[in-house]
Design an enzyme around this catalytic site. Structure first.
Site, PDB file in Angstrom:
ATOM      1  N   ARG A 243      41.454  19.720  24.365  1.00 10.10           N
ATOM      2  CA  ARG A 243      40.379  18.924  23.732  1.00 10.10           C
ATOM      3  C   ARG A 243      40.842  17.539  23.317  1.00 10.10           C
ATOM      4  O   ARG A 243      40.017  16.647  23.125  1.00 10.10           O
ATOM      5  CB  ARG A 243      39.709  19.698  22.603  1.00 10.10           C
ATOM      6  CG  ARG A 243      40.528  20.042  21.415  1.00 10.10           C
ATOM      7  CD  ARG A 243      39.653  20.820  20.440  1.00 10.10           C
ATOM      8  NE  ARG A 243      39.057  21.975  21.103  1.00 10.10           N
ATOM      9  CZ  ARG A 243      39.325  23.250  20.802  1.00 10.10           C
ATOM     10  NH1 ARG A 243      40.175  23.537  19.831  1.00 10.10           N
ATOM     11  NH2 ARG A 243      38.748  24.217  21.454  1.00 10.10           N
ATOM     12  N   ARG A 268      23.561 -13.075  29.358  1.00  8.63           N
ATOM     13  CA  ARG A 268      22.117 -12.941  29.225  1.00  8.63           C
ATOM     14  C   ARG A 268      21.581 -13.927  28.183  1.00  8.63           C
ATOM     15  O   ARG A 268      22.043 -13.927  27.032  1.00  8.63           O
ATOM     16  CB  ARG A 268      21.788 -11.501  28.791  1.00  8.63           C
ATOM     17  CG  ARG A 268      20.340 -11.256  28.451  1.00  8.63           C
ATOM     18  CD  ARG A 268      19.478 -11.311  29.675  1.00  8.63           C
ATOM     19  NE  ARG A 268      18.081 -10.978  29.371  1.00  8.63           N
ATOM     20  CZ  ARG A 268      17.103 -11.125  30.244  1.00  8.63           C
ATOM     21  NH1 ARG A 268      17.361 -11.573  31.473  1.00  8.63           N
ATOM     22  NH2 ARG A 268      15.866 -10.815  29.909  1.00  8.63           N
ATOM     23  N   GLU A 363      34.718  22.345  26.188  1.00  7.96           N
ATOM     24  CA  GLU A 363      35.971  22.619  25.456  1.00  7.96           C
ATOM     25  C   GLU A 363      35.720  22.757  23.951  1.00  7.96           C
ATOM     26  O   GLU A 363      36.494  22.298  23.120  1.00  7.96           O
ATOM     27  CB  GLU A 363      37.025  21.559  25.781  1.00  7.96           C
ATOM     28  CG  GLU A 363      37.407  21.634  27.251  1.00  7.96           C
ATOM     29  CD  GLU A 363      38.758  21.047  27.568  1.00  7.96           C
ATOM     30  OE1 GLU A 363      39.648  21.074  26.701  1.00  7.96           O
ATOM     31  OE2 GLU A 363      38.922  20.603  28.715  1.00  7.96           O
TER      32      GLU A 363
HETATM   33  C1  LIG Z   1      29.644  20.115  32.765  1.00  3.26           C
HETATM   34  C2  LIG Z   1      30.329  21.293  32.173  1.00  3.26           C
HETATM   35  C3  LIG Z   1      31.630  21.589  32.550  1.00  3.26           C
HETATM   36  C4  LIG Z   1      32.265  22.719  32.028  1.00  3.26           C
HETATM   37  N1  LIG Z   1      33.537  23.040  32.460  1.00  3.26           N
HETATM   38  C5  LIG Z   1      34.075  24.226  32.095  1.00  3.26           C
HETATM   39  C6  LIG Z   1      35.301  24.687  32.682  1.00  3.26           C
HETATM   40  O1  LIG Z   1      35.919  24.005  33.510  1.00  3.26           O
HETATM   41  N2  LIG Z   1      35.770  25.912  32.330  1.00  3.26           N
HETATM   42  C7  LIG Z   1      35.128  26.706  31.442  1.00  3.26           C
HETATM   43  O2  LIG Z   1      35.614  27.803  31.173  1.00  3.26           O
HETATM   44  N3  LIG Z   1      33.973  26.300  30.860  1.00  3.26           N
HETATM   45  C8  LIG Z   1      33.436  25.092  31.164  1.00  3.26           C
HETATM   46  N4  LIG Z   1      32.246  24.666  30.614  1.00  3.26           N
HETATM   47  C9  LIG Z   1      31.573  25.528  29.629  1.00  3.26           C
HETATM   48  C10 LIG Z   1      31.583  24.948  28.227  1.00  3.26           C
HETATM   49  O3  LIG Z   1      32.866  25.037  27.681  1.00  3.26           O
HETATM   50  C11 LIG Z   1      30.506  25.688  27.422  1.00  3.26           C
HETATM   51  O4  LIG Z   1      29.255  25.250  27.896  1.00  3.26           O
HETATM   52  C12 LIG Z   1      30.647  25.441  25.943  1.00  3.26           C
HETATM   53  O5  LIG Z   1      31.782  26.079  25.440  1.00  3.26           O
HETATM   54  C13 LIG Z   1      29.414  25.927  25.170  1.00  3.26           C
HETATM   55  O6  LIG Z   1      29.059  27.231  25.515  1.00  3.26           O
HETATM   56  P1  LIG Z   1      27.543  27.581  25.887  1.00  3.26           P
HETATM   57  O7  LIG Z   1      27.100  26.591  26.907  1.00  3.26           O
HETATM   58  O8  LIG Z   1      27.464  29.003  26.216  1.00  3.26           O
HETATM   59  O9  LIG Z   1      26.728  27.272  24.550  1.00  3.26           O
HETATM   60  P2  LIG Z   1      26.547  28.275  23.318  1.00  3.26           P
HETATM   61  O10 LIG Z   1      27.849  28.852  22.921  1.00  3.26           O
HETATM   62  O11 LIG Z   1      25.419  29.203  23.627  1.00  3.26           O
HETATM   63  O12 LIG Z   1      26.082  27.267  22.187  1.00  3.26           O
HETATM   64  C14 LIG Z   1      24.734  26.808  22.053  1.00  3.26           C
HETATM   65  C15 LIG Z   1      24.623  26.059  20.725  1.00  3.26           C
HETATM   66  O13 LIG Z   1      24.895  26.974  19.644  1.00  3.26           O
HETATM   67  C16 LIG Z   1      25.898  26.456  18.810  1.00  3.26           C
HETATM   68  N5  LIG Z   1      26.727  27.559  18.301  1.00  3.26           N
HETATM   69  C17 LIG Z   1      27.225  28.610  18.969  1.00  3.26           C
HETATM   70  N6  LIG Z   1      27.958  29.390  18.169  1.00  3.26           N
HETATM   71  C18 LIG Z   1      27.944  28.795  16.947  1.00  3.26           C
HETATM   72  C19 LIG Z   1      28.520  29.098  15.676  1.00  3.26           C
HETATM   73  N7  LIG Z   1      29.303  30.175  15.504  1.00  3.26           N
HETATM   74  N8  LIG Z   1      28.269  28.263  14.635  1.00  3.26           N
HETATM   75  C20 LIG Z   1      27.511  27.158  14.809  1.00  3.26           C
HETATM   76  N9  LIG Z   1      26.930  26.826  15.956  1.00  3.26           N
HETATM   77  C21 LIG Z   1      27.157  27.610  17.026  1.00  3.26           C
HETATM   78  C22 LIG Z   1      26.720  25.533  19.695  1.00  3.26           C
HETATM   79  O14 LIG Z   1      27.406  24.547  18.930  1.00  3.26           O
HETATM   80  C23 LIG Z   1      25.634  24.918  20.592  1.00  3.26           C
HETATM   81  O15 LIG Z   1      25.058  23.815  19.945  1.00  3.26           O
HETATM   82  C24 LIG Z   1      31.604  23.527  31.086  1.00  3.26           C
HETATM   83  C25 LIG Z   1      30.284  23.214  30.714  1.00  3.26           C
HETATM   84  C26 LIG Z   1      29.654  22.131  31.248  1.00  3.26           C
HETATM   85  C27 LIG Z   1      28.232  21.846  30.851  1.00  3.26           C
END
Ligand SMILES: Cc1cc2nc3c(=O)[nH]c(=O)nc-3n(C[C@H](O)[C@H](O)[C@H](O)COP(=O)(O)OP(=O)(O)OC[C@H]3O[C@@H](n4cnc5c(N)ncnc54)[C@H](O)[C@@H]3O)c2cc1C
Length: 378
Positions: A243, A268, A363
């Site tokens: 991170r 501009r 991350e």
């Molecule tokens: C473009 C892109 C590239 C990526 N690359 C990789 C990769 O190379 N490898 C890999 O393994 N992953 C990768 N990811 C996955 C990424 O790490 C996850 O999307 C991220 O960790 C969030 O998980 P989620 O999308 O399931 O969201 P969720 O975990 O469902 O979260 C949704 C919302 O709820 C909030 N939330 C969840 N739990 C809590 C809590 N306990 N307290 C407060 N708020 C909370 C979050 O902050 C967020 O706002 C990638 C994602 C994207 C979009």
């Protein structure tokens, strides 16, 4: 030594990476964004530039440099294109980092020379049902003679289109909870392994983000990275460092948006003079420059702490949280100061604005960074 002062070697490295990005990547940025693809010819050039095996020791064919060098490379590339920034970031701060830390000698000899010379890596932790709660993963590994058989699906995997080596996490003993999670070195050609659908994204569009399918995927026992059941440690510890790289990506992005805006406001003209002459515009840019400086200091501090072997967990979370907010703020200001021209694709700032959003998601989302910081201070 002042935090932002670079050694001669660090300055030379950063300048050479930025020069390459400015000259060779900048002309491709719009096309890469539109087609959501990195031209395959660019990839070998990144290896030639020396940014794909930064911390790989020279004995394995790498540059034998520091984590801080990786941060400088990611920042310099992201100033031009955050998609290339994340490609290099995942390669160095996650994949190579995990191998250096957890790989045994045979694994290092087998994979590090390849990663330094032409193989792209990816890091596969997330799934459809497990993002922030990564250890709730549904992917399973079954111990069979000679190795493990993996089943499951990974989602959102950066570099998946280009990668030949994947660090894949699966649980081999669900009754043990997170203590069953194990990390595996999976080659693209392994039976039962497929790269699936590629996502169509808001930002960092050129960076591939794909699903991975594990369908009775056979992984030899010697490809367990670290110990069986210790994958959770591999994941936590590499992401803690990774991170900082995302912080660097966001600082580079914010700097790129600021560079473009400073240039634009001097050219501009409105009301008979450059818009840079209006104090309101000057103050907005002064605040943005201050934000970028503060974010950079936080990123450099976290990276230098890591290289010095000192605790950096809180600083890493803070630098990612803050840099991603700065990137969003500064790129949004950039769009505003470009006026209507900021809203169209002829200028680079709308893309920086779209690209900035991911910094608060991957991350560890901003809420998860806040959780880490709160735990450290309370
Ligand atoms: C473009 C892109 C590239 C990526 N690359 C990789 C990769 O190379 N490898 C890999 O393994 N992953 C990768 N990811 C996955 C990424 O790490 C996850 O999307 C991220 O960790 C969030 O998980 P989620 O999308 O399931 O969201 P969720 O975990 O469902 O979260 C949704 C919302 O709820 C909030 N939330 C969840 N739990 C809590 C809590 N306990 N307290 C407060 N708020 C909370 C979050 O902050 C967020 O706002 C990638 C994602 C994207 C979009």
């Amino acid at each position: 030594m002042p935090l932002s002062q670079l050694s001669q070697d660090e300055a030379l490295f950063r300048d050479s990476v930025y020069e390459f990005a400015d000259g060779e990547i900048r002309p491709l940025v719009r096309e890469m964004d539109e087609h959501a693809k990195i031209p395959p010819t660019l990839l070998p050039r990144l290896f030639d530039l020396g940014v794909m095996g930064i911390e790989v020791p020279e004995t394995y064919g790498g540059a034998g440099a520091t984590f801080f060098h990786s941060v400088l490379a990611v920042e310099a590339l992201s100033r031009v294109d955050p998609s290339i920034g994340v490609l290099v970031d995942v390669q160095n701060t996650l994949v190579i980092n995990a191998l250096l830390r957890w790989g045994n000698e045979a694994q290092k000899s087998a994979y590090l020379p390849k990663l330094a010379s032409g193989t792209i890596g990816a890091y596969a932790l997330s799934e459809a049902g497990s993002g922030s709660d990564a250890f709730a993963m549904a992917s399973r590994g079954t111990d069979q003679s000679g190795g493990f058989v993996l089943n499951g699906r990974k989602l959102w995997i950066t570099n998946a289109n280009e990668a030949s080596l994947f660090i894949v996490f699966a649980n081999v003993n669900p009754e043990a909870g997170y203590r069953g999670i194990t990390s595996f070195l999976v080659e693209r050609g392994f039976k039962g392994f497929t790269v699936g659908k590629k996502e169509d994204k808001l930002g960092i569009r050129a960076s591939s983000t794909c699903e991975l399918l594990l369908e009775d995927c056979h992984v030899p026992r010697e490809n367990v990275l670290g110990e069986v059941g210790k994958g959770y440690k591999v994941a936590i510890e590499t992401l803690n460092e990774g991170r900082i790289g995302i912080g660097a990506q966001m600082v580079g992005l914010a700097q790129g948006a600021l560079d473009a805006t400073i240039h634009y406001v001097k050219e501009r003209k409105q009301f008979g003079k450059p818009i840079a002459d209006f104090q309101a515009v000057q103050f907005q840019l002064a605040r943005a420059a201050t934000d970028v400086e503060a974010a950079r200091l936080m990123v450099y501090n976290a990276a230098r702490l890591r290289d010095a072997g000192q605790p950096f967990l809180k600083e890493a979370a803070m630098c990612k949280l803050f840099s991603s907010e700065v990137a969003e703020r500064v790129s949004s200001l950039a769009v505003n100061l470009f006026g209507g021209y900021g809203f169209v694709k002829d200028y680079p700032v709308e893309k920086f604005y779209r690209d900035a959003k991911i910094g608060q998601i991957y991350e560890g989302t901003s809420n998860l960074q806040l959780q880490t910081i709160a735990k450290a201070i309370l």
